[in-house]
Design a protein around this motif. Structure first.
Motif, PDB file in Angstrom:
ATOM      1  N   ARG A 149     -11.930  20.116  43.815  1.00 39.14           N
ATOM      2  CA  ARG A 149     -12.268  21.428  44.350  1.00 39.14           C
ATOM      3  C   ARG A 149     -13.308  22.119  43.469  1.00 39.14           C
ATOM      4  O   ARG A 149     -13.488  21.763  42.306  1.00 39.14           O
ATOM      5  CB  ARG A 149     -11.008  22.293  44.468  1.00 39.14           C
ATOM      6  CG  ARG A 149      -9.993  21.743  45.475  1.00 39.14           C
ATOM      7  CD  ARG A 149      -8.753  22.637  45.576  1.00 39.14           C
ATOM      8  NE  ARG A 149      -7.886  22.186  46.672  1.00 39.14           N
ATOM      9  CZ  ARG A 149      -6.980  21.240  46.568  1.00 39.14           C
ATOM     10  NH1 ARG A 149      -6.822  20.619  45.401  1.00 39.14           N
ATOM     11  NH2 ARG A 149      -6.245  20.876  47.613  1.00 39.14           N
ATOM     12  N   GLU A 150     -13.940  23.129  44.034  1.00 43.71           N
ATOM     13  CA  GLU A 150     -15.004  23.819  43.309  1.00 43.71           C
ATOM     14  C   GLU A 150     -14.487  24.503  42.053  1.00 43.71           C
ATOM     15  O   GLU A 150     -15.269  24.789  41.135  1.00 43.71           O
ATOM     16  CB  GLU A 150     -15.715  24.823  44.218  1.00 43.71           C
ATOM     17  CG  GLU A 150     -14.812  25.907  44.779  1.00 43.71           C
ATOM     18  CD  GLU A 150     -15.576  26.865  45.683  1.00 43.71           C
ATOM     19  OE1 GLU A 150     -16.715  27.233  45.354  1.00 43.71           O
ATOM     20  OE2 GLU A 150     -15.031  27.234  46.741  1.00 43.71           O
ATOM     21  N   THR A 151     -13.197  24.778  41.975  1.00 43.45           N
ATOM     22  CA  THR A 151     -12.622  25.421  40.788  1.00 43.45           C
ATOM     23  C   THR A 151     -12.359  24.431  39.655  1.00 43.45           C
ATOM     24  O   THR A 151     -12.033  24.841  38.538  1.00 43.45           O
ATOM     25  CB  THR A 151     -11.303  26.129  41.160  1.00 43.45           C
ATOM     26  OG1 THR A 151     -10.443  25.184  41.822  1.00 43.45           O
ATOM     27  CG2 THR A 151     -11.558  27.317  42.080  1.00 43.45           C
ATOM     28  N   ARG A 241     -23.695  29.760  45.738  1.00 39.59           N
ATOM     29  CA  ARG A 241     -22.557  29.023  46.275  1.00 39.59           C
ATOM     30  C   ARG A 241     -22.804  27.516  46.222  1.00 39.59           C
ATOM     31  O   ARG A 241     -23.933  27.052  46.327  1.00 39.59           O
ATOM     32  CB  ARG A 241     -22.252  29.452  47.715  1.00 39.59           C
ATOM     33  CG  ARG A 241     -21.761  30.869  47.830  1.00 39.59           C
ATOM     34  CD  ARG A 241     -20.393  31.051  47.150  1.00 39.59           C
ATOM     35  NE  ARG A 241     -19.324  30.387  47.911  1.00 39.59           N
ATOM     36  CZ  ARG A 241     -18.507  29.462  47.406  1.00 39.59           C
ATOM     37  NH1 ARG A 241     -18.625  29.039  46.172  1.00 39.59           N
ATOM     38  NH2 ARG A 241     -17.563  28.942  48.164  1.00 39.59           N
ATOM     39  N   TYR A 243     -21.174  23.681  47.650  1.00 38.47           N
ATOM     40  CA  TYR A 243     -20.322  23.126  48.696  1.00 38.47           C
ATOM     41  C   TYR A 243     -20.261  21.610  48.617  1.00 38.47           C
ATOM     42  O   TYR A 243     -21.298  20.937  48.504  1.00 38.47           O
ATOM     43  CB  TYR A 243     -20.854  23.514  50.079  1.00 38.47           C
ATOM     44  CG  TYR A 243     -20.955  24.992  50.316  1.00 38.47           C
ATOM     45  CD1 TYR A 243     -19.824  25.741  50.658  1.00 38.47           C
ATOM     46  CD2 TYR A 243     -22.171  25.649  50.200  1.00 38.47           C
ATOM     47  CE1 TYR A 243     -19.917  27.117  50.878  1.00 38.47           C
ATOM     48  CE2 TYR A 243     -22.276  27.023  50.413  1.00 38.47           C
ATOM     49  CZ  TYR A 243     -21.151  27.747  50.751  1.00 38.47           C
ATOM     50  OH  TYR A 243     -21.237  29.100  50.962  1.00 38.47           O
ATOM     51  N   ASP A 315     -12.914  18.708  48.656  1.00 38.05           N
ATOM     52  CA  ASP A 315     -12.517  19.792  49.564  1.00 38.05           C
ATOM     53  C   ASP A 315     -13.741  20.365  50.272  1.00 38.05           C
ATOM     54  O   ASP A 315     -14.565  21.031  49.640  1.00 38.05           O
ATOM     55  CB  ASP A 315     -11.814  20.884  48.746  1.00 38.05           C
ATOM     56  CG  ASP A 315     -11.397  22.077  49.585  1.00 38.05           C
ATOM     57  OD1 ASP A 315     -11.319  21.923  50.826  1.00 38.05           O
ATOM     58  OD2 ASP A 315     -11.164  23.154  49.007  1.00 38.05           O
ATOM     59  N   GLU A 317     -13.478  22.454  52.918  1.00 43.58           N
ATOM     60  CA  GLU A 317     -13.094  23.653  53.667  1.00 43.58           C
ATOM     61  C   GLU A 317     -14.021  24.846  53.422  1.00 43.58           C
ATOM     62  O   GLU A 317     -14.327  25.590  54.358  1.00 43.58           O
ATOM     63  CB  GLU A 317     -11.644  24.026  53.379  1.00 43.58           C
ATOM     64  CG  GLU A 317     -10.640  23.102  54.047  1.00 43.58           C
ATOM     65  CD  GLU A 317     -10.901  22.944  55.550  1.00 43.58           C
ATOM     66  OE1 GLU A 317     -11.061  23.976  56.234  1.00 43.58           O
ATOM     67  OE2 GLU A 317     -10.939  21.803  56.028  1.00 43.58           O
ATOM     68  N   PRO A 318     -14.480  25.085  52.178  1.00 40.87           N
ATOM     69  CA  PRO A 318     -15.424  26.195  51.988  1.00 40.87           C
ATOM     70  C   PRO A 318     -16.704  26.033  52.827  1.00 40.87           C
ATOM     71  O   PRO A 318     -17.215  27.019  53.373  1.00 40.87           O
ATOM     72  CB  PRO A 318     -15.724  26.152  50.494  1.00 40.87           C
ATOM     73  CG  PRO A 318     -14.481  25.572  49.896  1.00 40.87           C
ATOM     74  CD  PRO A 318     -14.042  24.521  50.881  1.00 40.87           C
ATOM     75  N   ALA A 319     -17.209  24.810  52.937  1.00 43.02           N
ATOM     76  CA  ALA A 319     -18.409  24.577  53.760  1.00 43.02           C
ATOM     77  C   ALA A 319     -18.110  24.840  55.228  1.00 43.02           C
ATOM     78  O   ALA A 319     -18.943  25.389  55.963  1.00 43.02           O
ATOM     79  CB  ALA A 319     -18.920  23.148  53.560  1.00 43.02           C
ATOM     80  N   ARG A 320     -16.925  24.455  55.662  1.00 44.42           N
ATOM     81  CA  ARG A 320     -16.526  24.717  57.041  1.00 44.42           C
ATOM     82  C   ARG A 320     -16.392  26.229  57.296  1.00 44.42           C
ATOM     83  O   ARG A 320     -16.899  26.757  58.282  1.00 44.42           O
ATOM     84  CB  ARG A 320     -15.189  24.033  57.338  1.00 44.42           C
ATOM     85  CG  ARG A 320     -15.287  22.546  57.621  1.00 44.42           C
ATOM     86  CD  ARG A 320     -13.915  21.959  57.870  1.00 44.42           C
ATOM     87  NE  ARG A 320     -13.994  20.722  58.646  1.00 44.42           N
ATOM     88  CZ  ARG A 320     -13.215  19.667  58.452  1.00 44.42           C
ATOM     89  NH1 ARG A 320     -12.296  19.682  57.495  1.00 44.42           N
ATOM     90  NH2 ARG A 320     -13.340  18.591  59.210  1.00 44.42           N
ATOM     91  N   ARG A 321     -15.732  26.883  56.386  1.00 45.29           N
ATOM     92  CA  ARG A 321     -15.415  28.302  56.569  1.00 45.29           C
ATOM     93  C   ARG A 321     -16.656  29.190  56.431  1.00 45.29           C
ATOM     94  O   ARG A 321     -16.867  30.108  57.233  1.00 45.29           O
ATOM     95  CB  ARG A 321     -14.354  28.702  55.539  1.00 45.29           C
ATOM     96  CG  ARG A 321     -13.871  30.134  55.650  1.00 45.29           C
ATOM     97  CD  ARG A 321     -12.755  30.398  54.665  1.00 45.29           C
ATOM     98  NE  ARG A 321     -13.166  30.224  53.271  1.00 45.29           N
ATOM     99  CZ  ARG A 321     -12.770  29.213  52.485  1.00 45.29           C
ATOM    100  NH1 ARG A 321     -11.961  28.274  52.940  1.00 45.29           N
ATOM    101  NH2 ARG A 321     -13.179  29.140  51.229  1.00 45.29           N
ATOM    102  N   GLU A 322     -17.469  28.931  55.422  1.00 44.53           N
ATOM    103  CA  GLU A 322     -18.580  29.834  55.115  1.00 44.53           C
ATOM    104  C   GLU A 322     -19.879  29.461  55.823  1.00 44.53           C
ATOM    105  O   GLU A 322     -20.680  30.344  56.146  1.00 44.53           O
ATOM    106  CB  GLU A 322     -18.799  29.877  53.603  1.00 44.53           C
ATOM    107  CG  GLU A 322     -17.603  30.423  52.835  1.00 44.53           C
ATOM    108  CD  GLU A 322     -17.788  30.345  51.330  1.00 44.53           C
ATOM    109  OE1 GLU A 322     -18.952  30.344  50.872  1.00 44.53           O
ATOM    110  OE2 GLU A 322     -16.765  30.281  50.608  1.00 44.53           O
TER     111      GLU A 322
END
Length: 348
Positions: A149-151, A241, A243, A315, A317-322
């Motif tokens: 994940r990005e974190t 950002r 992704y 992960d 999901e951030p690319a999908r969401r944002e």
């Protein structure tokens, strides 16, 4: 009346095309970015070296611009008369004879380009930097594997990954001075790609080689899905950002070769699973031979660390969401398209 018409013409996108600069345009991913930019109606500028092949850049609408990414001063001269709305920086190297070349090309080349853009006060709306999942290296290798994940803290274990991470860190140091977005695709495959092609060639010649006995979770992303993400980032990405990109699925190490084998008509084959220490010996001598002959080989020290890595989950999901990113091509369909292209173009 005339002034009013002139104003409307200036505003209308048909008469006022957005200009996009694509570095690495002659490469595998870059050539697909160029095609999509043209399809979307951009005034498309392809940055190439004099030695670059234009085999996949035949459209007469393409504008070519020579850029020397190794010299900030030359870049300033080459860019000072230009005005681009968007830049996609896809230029880079994945394998080199000399370790220092990774940093010179992937890191310093990025720095030179961005500093030149700032020096000429390029009025950029957005810049997309194509990085790699390899910036994270072999983390989360204990089963059951978890997504990167990005974190998480990047721990690159290849010269390639380290050079890409250093380029990311340079961009981060700029704050909001440049409106950049970073994309980190996993293994990118598709027509025109040469490294995965070697696997297809090997299977056609009846040999498939796997490395390591511990389970390996692999991710892939088809080239046009990477391109989709690039244009989504250009449209709506927020500065700074980052992704991950994959097709959203996780595969086992043999899945890719099984699908290739199927598309090749199931030739007889021998599948060998070798321990990682055998790969270590092969890549050590591969690197040595490369240095002796002056030819870059796919079997090198960086490749050893890539092939032995067990966890490539990430992960998205951030690319999908944002961004609204949604992968359209899963591995089975992607391999089908890729092998067909190799056959149609006499690569296989």
């Amino acid at each position: 009346m005339f002034l009013c018409l002139k104003f409307l013409v200036t505003l209308h996108p048909k008469f006022n095309k957005m200009k996009i600069l694509i570095t690495g345009a002659s490469g595998f991913i870059g050539s697909f970015i160029v095609e999509e930019a043209l399809r979307r109606g951009f005034e498309t500028w392809a940055a190439v070296r004099k030695s670059s092949s234009k085999a996949f850049l035949q459209d007469e609408r393409i504008h070519f611009i020579p850029l020397n990414l190794s010299s900030k001063e030359q870049l300033i001269e080459q860019l000072k008369e230009q005005q681009f709305d968007y830049v996609v920086h896809a230029a880079g190297v994945t394998k080199c004879l000399n370790k220092a070349d990774f940093r010179r090309i992937n890191t310093e080349g990025t720095k030179n380009l961005v500093e030149a853009l700032m020096a000429v006060k390029m009025p950029l709306k957005r810049l997309v930097f194509v990085s790699s999942l390899s910036v994270f290296g072999a983390i989360k290798e204990q089963m059951p594997y978890d997504e990167i994940r990005e974190t998480d803290t990047p721990q690159p274990n290849t010269e390639y990954g380290r050079s890409k991470l250093a380029a990311e860190q340079y961009l981060d140091s700029l704050g909001t001075r440049v409106p950049y977005i970073i994309l980190r695709p996993t293994g990118v495959y598709g027509p025109r790609e040469k490294d995965y092609f070697m696997m297809a060639k090997s299977i056609q010649q009846h040999m498939d080689l796997a490395v390591g006995f511990q389970r390996q979770d692999i991710t892939f992303v088809y080239v046009t899905d990477v391109v989709q993400a690039i244009f989504l980032a250009l449209e709506k990405g927020e500065t700074g950002r980052k992704y991950f990109l994959s097709d959203g699925e996780v595969y086992q190490s043999t899945t890719f070769s099984d699908l290739i084998h199927e598309e090749l008509g199931r030739p007889w084959w021998i599948r060998i699973t070798a321990p990682t220490w055998v790969l270590r010996i092969v890549t050590f001598f591969g690197e040595y031979v490369g240095r002796m002959t002056g030819k870059v080989t796919a079997l090198n020290n960086d490749k050893y660390n890539i092939l032995k890595q067990r966890n490539w989950r990430c992960d998205i999901e951030p690319a999908r969401r944002e961004l609204g990113f949604e992968p359209k091509v899963k591995l089975e369909e992607g391999v089908k398209r890729t092998i067909k292209w190799y056959k149609d173009n006499k690569w296989l």
